[in-house]
Write an enzyme that holds these catalytic residues in place. Structure first.
Site, PDB file in Angstrom:
ATOM      1  N   GLU A 151     -17.839  11.854 -17.183  1.00 45.94           N
ATOM      2  CA  GLU A 151     -16.787  11.012 -17.775  1.00 45.94           C
ATOM      3  C   GLU A 151     -15.907  11.853 -18.709  1.00 45.94           C
ATOM      4  O   GLU A 151     -14.693  11.737 -18.691  1.00 45.94           O
ATOM      5  CB  GLU A 151     -17.385   9.818 -18.525  1.00 45.94           C
ATOM      6  CG  GLU A 151     -17.979   8.742 -17.617  1.00 45.94           C
ATOM      7  CD  GLU A 151     -16.926   7.994 -16.811  1.00 45.94           C
ATOM      8  OE1 GLU A 151     -15.723   8.104 -17.099  1.00 45.94           O
ATOM      9  OE2 GLU A 151     -17.317   7.302 -15.848  1.00 45.94           O
ATOM     10  N   CYS A 192     -20.186   4.757 -16.353  1.00 44.36           N
ATOM     11  CA  CYS A 192     -18.848   4.282 -15.980  1.00 44.36           C
ATOM     12  C   CYS A 192     -18.588   2.929 -16.624  1.00 44.36           C
ATOM     13  O   CYS A 192     -17.485   2.648 -17.079  1.00 44.36           O
ATOM     14  CB  CYS A 192     -18.676   4.153 -14.469  1.00 44.36           C
ATOM     15  SG  CYS A 192     -19.765   5.175 -13.512  1.00 44.36           S
TER      16      CYS A 192
HETATM   17  C1  LIG Z   1     -13.689   7.702 -14.193  1.00 39.82           C
HETATM   18  C2  LIG Z   1     -13.885   6.270 -14.533  1.00 39.82           C
HETATM   19  N1  LIG Z   1     -15.017   5.888 -15.116  1.00 39.82           N
HETATM   20  C3  LIG Z   1     -15.221   4.589 -15.429  1.00 39.82           C
HETATM   21  C4  LIG Z   1     -14.264   3.629 -15.150  1.00 39.82           C
HETATM   22  C5  LIG Z   1     -14.489   2.199 -15.544  1.00 39.82           C
HETATM   23  O1  LIG Z   1     -14.581   1.383 -14.462  1.00 39.82           O
HETATM   24  C6  LIG Z   1     -13.080   4.066 -14.513  1.00 39.82           C
HETATM   25  N2  LIG Z   1     -12.092   3.191 -14.212  1.00 39.82           N
HETATM   26  N3  LIG Z   1     -12.927   5.376 -14.229  1.00 39.82           N
END
Ligand SMILES: Cc1ncc(CO)c(N)n1
Length: 220
Positions: A201, A131
């Site tokens: 992701e 993330c």
């Molecule tokens: C799904 C997702 N992954 C990472 C980030 C980064 O903080 C985010 N805002 N959202």
């Protein structure tokens, strides 16, 4: 190989697929339809609330006072991002119908929370790391192209910003500090978590791109 190099190697191909995804190409060439971006922002809001909790669990398991503080700060930062940035984008995009937590978001946050609660600190760290790291890499890559659409350019600028890059470098340094103390089996488990959340992701962007919905009516 350092621990972070080993982790990245486990998700190298996933990262290439992320950069090639039409959602990200649509951000930089401005062609991304607004409903897909709205879907993303709304689901990200749900995501960030649970991500903040996951970071707070990492804080509770962190090895030093400085690390506890760093993760607690980032938990606060995730809530601030949820409330600030998303309020800003929602103001621009209009409220629209409220979406429930959709399948990919729920799968991703459930995996994150299960791993940070039940795993070791290193395993939890590996699960939350994509993330940070993928967004920093994506932010950096997209910043070079930015976007003709000012709204998308703002989103790109937030993740490409030096402030966010610095936050991510600090977590990577921490991972490389604890890496040498881990057993081979713990490193292997960590790499599996990293590769899994990296894949989530990709799926998160893809779900927004597809306009994912629950397949059968839900109670709410
Ligand atoms: C799904 C997702 N992954 C990472 C980030 C980064 O903080 C985010 N805002 N959202």
């Amino acid at each position: 190989m350092t621990f972070t190099q080993e982790l990245w190697a486990s998700a190298e191909e996933v990262y290439a697929e992320i950069l090639a995804h039409p959602f990200l190409r649509g951000l930089t060439d401005g062609s991304l339809p607004r409903p897909a971006f709205r879907h993303f922002v709304q689901q990200d809001s749900h995501y960030l609330r649970d991500y903040a909790r996951a970071l707070a669990v990492c804080a509770a398991k962190a090895p030093t006072d400085a690390d506890v503080r760093a993760f607690a700060d980032d938990a606060v930062g995730a809530i601030a991002a949820e409330q600030g940035m998303h309020a800003e984008f929602t103001a621009e995009l209009g409220e629209g119908p409220e979406q429930p937590v959709l399948p990919t978001t729920l799968a991703y946050t459930s995996y994150l929370l299960a791993t940070v609660y039940s795993g070791s600190f290193a395993e939890g760290l590996a699960a939350v790391l994509p993330c940070y790291w993928i967004y920093a890499r994506v932010g950096e890559a997209l910043l070079e192209k930015s976007s003709p659409d000012p709204l998308y350019a703002r989103w790109i600028a937030a993740y490409g910003a030096e402030e966010f890059q610095g936050v991510v470098r600090r977590v990577l340094d921490l991972a490389d500090r604890i890496g040498p103390e881990l057993s081979d089996s713990e490193r292997a488990r960590a790499a599996r978590h990293f590769a899994t959340t990296a894949r989530y992701e990709w799926m998160f962007w893809d779900a927004a791109w597809r306009g994912e919905a629950w397949p059968v009516p839900t109670a709410d």
